[in-house]
Design an enzyme around this catalytic site. Structure first.
Site, PDB file in Angstrom:
ATOM      1  N   TYR A   1     -14.576  36.585  42.461  1.00 25.44           N
ATOM      2  CA  TYR A   1     -14.532  37.389  41.243  1.00 25.44           C
ATOM      3  C   TYR A   1     -15.775  38.259  41.183  1.00 25.44           C
ATOM      4  O   TYR A   1     -16.898  37.762  41.312  1.00 25.44           O
ATOM      5  CB  TYR A   1     -14.470  36.484  40.010  1.00 25.44           C
TER       6      TYR A   1
ATOM      7  N   ASP B   1     -22.422  39.681  46.379  1.00 23.54           N
ATOM      8  CA  ASP B   1     -22.376  39.511  44.927  1.00 23.54           C
ATOM      9  C   ASP B   1     -23.107  38.213  44.604  1.00 23.54           C
ATOM     10  O   ASP B   1     -22.555  37.126  44.722  1.00 23.54           O
ATOM     11  CB  ASP B   1     -20.926  39.464  44.444  1.00 23.54           C
TER      12      ASP B   1
ATOM     13  N   LYS C   1     -26.772  37.144  35.307  1.00 27.20           N
ATOM     14  CA  LYS C   1     -27.011  35.784  34.836  1.00 27.20           C
ATOM     15  C   LYS C   1     -28.492  35.433  34.796  1.00 27.20           C
ATOM     16  O   LYS C   1     -29.194  35.831  33.869  1.00 27.20           O
ATOM     17  CB  LYS C   1     -26.184  34.789  35.655  1.00 27.20           C
TER      18      LYS C   1
END
Length: 435
Positions: free
Chosen positions: A152, A247, A275
């Site tokens: 994702y 990623d 994050k």
């Protein structure tokens, strides 16, 4: 999983809050992962958090294993991070002009992450990956990108593509509102499939702008890349003049201070972050080699902008977090706790006679209710979702807040203790016997 069990695990205030939210917000939540769709029932509404614990609006305390889906590596409400936020907010919450704090955070990122020589701050992981893909296409002059099923990369249109088979296929949109045109240049492959990746480069010779992947996957559960797969991704992209993007929104500063690329010894061309880099505030970043990043406006011609990019409050939280991680490294401690939890969950599931896999990298892991190792999305998809739902609610009943999906990795923080890990294992032993 019966409704009665579900209802006993939540309080009346959360029930009422969810009913209210459903009248105001689509599905009652502002991100689908919060809706408990993978486990059923009503989500808990949180009042506050501190250290390793969440507290819901009914006054129940939970030992937290989601950590806001990864950012809270220092625990919730770390005093130094909160003080940095307070000081920044007191000077103003947004300027729309440069600050020295942005350069300080950029220096911290560049020092830590092997692939990054220049970095641009944005507002989210989705924005970072979307921008990195645009830059890769602009730099190479090519259109096609490769992603991997079960990875994702945020909700940008070109990356919202359904899981594909191991054969190279052009993507089919995974959401209404995403057009075929937006995804027609996205090729979806199976993770850890060296042959499939090699064949894609042969089939689309000279057409592939970028390969984007999670170097440790957290979004189909914790899935670990093989050395052969990462080596093939690096060598094939180098040979083809394709940009390799890691990623690391989830793994950056989580599995090592320099991210998965430092831990695994593979350096991509570009990296996306989120994050932890924002310390729990909305912040993302993308960066890479100077020759690539200097093609972004205003240094170059590739457009990317954002009114709140480099927001001073978010930058302060991120910078404080990275400083603490460098000066008082928690990684050896997190490795030790991770090994302890993984072994404990494995033993608990074995004693309960349940087919399972525990897959772990540092303070990321997943207990898969699956008899076979999970190497890709097809493997993960064979996991027992209903059994996971029973496990989730059983742990909630014991005050342990696990991810609300079989396909989300758990995280813990430096504020978790060995006794808390043992408490979690003891709870799992009892819960798993009834799963």
């Amino acid at each position: 999983m019966s409704n009665s069990k579900t209802e006993r695990a939540i309080g009346p205030l959360s029930t009422a809050a969810f009913a209210r939210a459903q009248k105001l917000i689509p599905g009652g939540v502002n991100s689908p992962a919060r809706a408990f769709g993978g486990v059923g029932g009503t989500p808990l509404f949180i009042d506050h958090a501190r250290g390793p614990h969440l507290f819901d609006i009914d006054g129940h305390r939970y030992l937290d294993y989601i950590g806001s889906w990864g950012p809270m590596i220092l625990g919730h409400a770390h005093p130094e991070v909160i003080e940095a936020i307070h000081q920044a907010a007191a000077r103003g919450t947004s300027y729309g002009a440069p600050t020295e704090a942005e350069s300080e955070l950029a220096e911290q990122i560049i020092e830590a992450v092997p692939s990054v020589q220049r970095v641009r701050l944005v507002n989210s992981g989705t924005e970072a990956t979307m921008s990195a893909i645009r830059v890769a296409r602009g730099v190479t002059g090519r259109d096609k990108i490769i992603k991997f099923a079960g990875n994702y990369h945020g909700h940008a249109d070109s990356l919202l593509v359904s899981a594909g088979s191991s054969a190279a296929t052009l993507g089919v949109p995974d959401s209404p509102g995403v057009t075929q045109g937006a995804t027609q240049d996205t090729i979806v492959l199976a993770y850890n499939d060296v042959q499939g990746l090699t064949e894609a480069f042969n089939q689309y010779d000279g057409q592939i702008a970028a390969v984007i992947l999670e170097p440790v996957v957290g979004n189909m559960g914790c899935v670990i890349p093989t050395k052969e797969f990462l080596a093939a991704a690096r060598s094939l992209t180098e040979k083809a003049g394709t940009i390799l993007i890691f990623d690391e929104v989830m793994t950056g500063f989580r599995v090592a201070f320099g991210g998965a690329q430092q831990r695994l010894g593979v350096t991509p061309d570009m990296t996306t972050l989120g994050k932890i880099v924002g310390g729990g505030m909305p912040l993302g970043a993308y960066g890479g080699r100077q020759s690539i990043m200097d093609q972004v406006l205003p240094a170059g011609k590739i457009f990317q902008a954002g009114t709140l990019s480099g927001n001073p409050v978010a930058v302060a939280a991120g910078s404080a977090t990275l400083r603490i991680l460098k000066e008082d490294s928690p990684y050896e401690y997190l490795e030790r706790l991770g090994d302890r939890l993984a072994k404990g969950l494995d033993a608990a599931a074995t004693d309960a006679g349940l087919p399972h896999q525990v897959q772990q990298v540092g303070s990321m892991m997943t207990l898969f209710f699956n008899p076979n190792p999970v190497n890709n999305w097809d493997d993960a998809d064979r996991s027992d979702r209903e059994r996971f739902g029973r496990y989730f609610w059983g742990m909630i009943g014991k005050g342990i807040y696990m991810p609300c999906s079989q396909f989300e990795a758990l995280f813990f923080s430096r504020t978790h203790t060995e006794s808390m890990i043992d408490e979690t294992i003891d709870a799992a032993k009892e819960v798993l016997k009834s799963c």
